[in-house]
Design an enzyme around this catalytic site. Structure first.
Site, PDB file in Angstrom:
ATOM      1  N   ARG A   1       0.243  -9.344  -3.698  1.00  0.00           N
ATOM      2  CA  ARG A   1       0.671  -9.946  -2.436  1.00  0.00           C
ATOM      3  C   ARG A   1      -0.522 -10.698  -1.870  1.00  0.00           C
ATOM      4  NH1 ARG A   1       3.178  -5.608   1.235  1.00  0.00           N
ATOM      5  NH2 ARG A   1       5.028  -6.877   1.531  1.00  0.00           N
TER       6      ARG A   1
ATOM      7  N   SER B   1       0.839  -1.209   0.000  1.00  0.00           N
ATOM      8  CA  SER B   1       0.000   0.000   0.000  1.00  0.00           C
ATOM      9  C   SER B   1       0.869   1.253   0.000  1.00  0.00           C
ATOM     10  CB  SER B   1      -0.884   0.060   1.250  1.00  0.00           C
ATOM     11  OG  SER B   1      -1.596  -1.118   1.423  1.00  0.00           O
TER      12      SER B   1
ATOM     13  N   SER C   1       1.617  -8.275   6.941  1.00  0.00           N
ATOM     14  CA  SER C   1       2.199  -8.959   5.784  1.00  0.00           C
ATOM     15  C   SER C   1       3.662  -9.387   5.901  1.00  0.00           C
ATOM     16  CB  SER C   1       2.086  -8.050   4.549  1.00  0.00           C
ATOM     17  OG  SER C   1       2.823  -6.855   4.747  1.00  0.00           O
TER      18      SER C   1
ATOM     19  N   HIS D   1      -2.196 -12.164   1.492  1.00  0.00           N
ATOM     20  CA  HIS D   1      -2.115 -12.008   2.945  1.00  0.00           C
ATOM     21  C   HIS D   1      -2.634 -13.250   3.649  1.00  0.00           C
ATOM     22  CE1 HIS D   1      -2.107  -7.834   1.486  1.00  0.00           C
ATOM     23  NE2 HIS D   1      -1.449  -7.537   2.587  1.00  0.00           N
TER      24      HIS D   1
ATOM     25  N   HIS E   1      -4.544  -3.066  -3.464  1.00  0.00           N
ATOM     26  CA  HIS E   1      -3.564  -4.118  -3.717  1.00  0.00           C
ATOM     27  C   HIS E   1      -3.743  -4.581  -5.161  1.00  0.00           C
ATOM     28  CE1 HIS E   1      -3.804  -4.329   0.737  1.00  0.00           C
ATOM     29  NE2 HIS E   1      -2.518  -4.566   0.627  1.00  0.00           N
TER      30      HIS E   1
ATOM     31  N   GLU F   1      -5.923  -3.811  15.147  1.00  0.00           N
ATOM     32  CA  GLU F   1      -5.778  -4.139  16.559  1.00  0.00           C
ATOM     33  C   GLU F   1      -6.758  -3.332  17.417  1.00  0.00           C
ATOM     34  OE1 GLU F   1      -3.189  -2.998  14.595  1.00  0.00           O
ATOM     35  OE2 GLU F   1      -2.794  -5.101  14.133  1.00  0.00           O
TER      36      GLU F   1
END
Ligand code: 8IG
Length: 269
Positions: free
Chosen positions: A86, A33, A206, A88, A65, A187
């Site tokens: 990518r 990103s 990642s 994840h 992405h 989180e």
């Protein structure tokens, strides 16, 4: 279909060789990103492949992405594989697809891997837009990408040599410890406090697993994070993916220049 992830990476490498007529690459980059705009500064594209067309790769469903694999010829003749796709861990397909790009780069002969990402920061001075060199990580995913009893050393997983090179290009680049959470939720403030207490400066989803796979494959790793948001509890506002994309867009020209300077600096070292 093969179920051996190392064999699948060989198949992907063979496919890329066939499509590009390039036998070996020198380095690979994963653009996370905020880092996508660096691509065009990195030399001419020889062939751009959609991820879905290469064995073991798939297009990500995540906004921001991309989904391409590109081999580029750098100005000095070296070849780079740009992994714009990518996978994840939170996509739920396990660790093999997460490590596949890294393994494919290694099978193509890369010796250096540059991993970039967007992430949250637990350091109040590192506001959105700050680029940070990763000096170490905490793998808080509770899994490893390695198959079998291969006891890979992760001391200096983030190459001191490449970090020095990056700092010689931008002496203001700070260094930090990156903690990988499984995601896809961000989180809680309590989890960020925990990570901070454990030594985390950055939180993301990642890079730690990719680095482990890269070290297993013998690649030298440079990790650079773009802080796109203050980690939860460090800012009054709730986290949003829109904010993340905006921070990336705002920083992209500067990041592109940094990355291309680092890549070009490598040939002399
Ligand atoms: I961009 O605050 C981005 N990715 N775990 N936490 C985690 N991943 C992230 C964050 C964040 N921001």
């Amino acid at each position: 279909m093969t179920s051996d992830p190392y064999e699948l990476a060989s198949k992907a490498a063979d496919h890329i060789r066939r499509e590009t007529q390039v036998d070996t690459i020198d380095l690979a980059l994963v653009l996370g990103s905020g880092w996508r705009d660096a691509e065009d500064l990195l030399g001419d594209a020889i062939v751009q492949l959609t991820a879905d067309s290469v064995p073991g790769f798939s297009t990500s469903g995540v906004a921001g992405h991309g989904g391409t694999l590109t081999v580029r010829r750098l100005a000095d003749g070296r070849h780079a594989l740009i992994l714009g796709a990518r996978t994840h861990l939170y996509e739920g397909r396990g660790v093999d697809p997460v490590a596949h790009g890294v393994r494919t780069a290694a099978k193509l002969g890369a010796s250096v891997l540059i991993l970039t990402n967007g992430c949250g920061s637990t350091v109040t001075d590192w506001t959105p837009g700050t680029a940070v060199l990763i000096k170490d990580h905490l793998n808080l995913t509770a899994v490893s990408p390695i198959r079998g009893a291969n006891f890979v050393d992760l001391t200096d997983a983030y190459s001191p040599r490449l970090r020095e090179l990056a700092k010689s290009i931008d002496p203001n680049l700070p260094e930090g410890v990156y903690a990988q959470f499984p995601g896809p939720h961000y989180e809680t403030p309590a989890e960020v406090q925990m990570a901070r207490l454990l030594g985390a400066d950055l939180v993301g989803m990642s890079t730690a697993l990719e680095t482990i796979a890269a070290r297993e494959a013998g690649l030298e790793v440079l990790g650079i994070s773009l802080v796109t948001n203050q980690a939860a509890g460090f800012s009054a506002a709730p986290l949003s993916h829109t904010e993340v994309l905006q921070a990336g867009a705002d920083a992209s020209a500067r990041l592109a220049k940094l990355l291309s300077d680092i890549v070009n600096g490598m040939k002399e070292s």
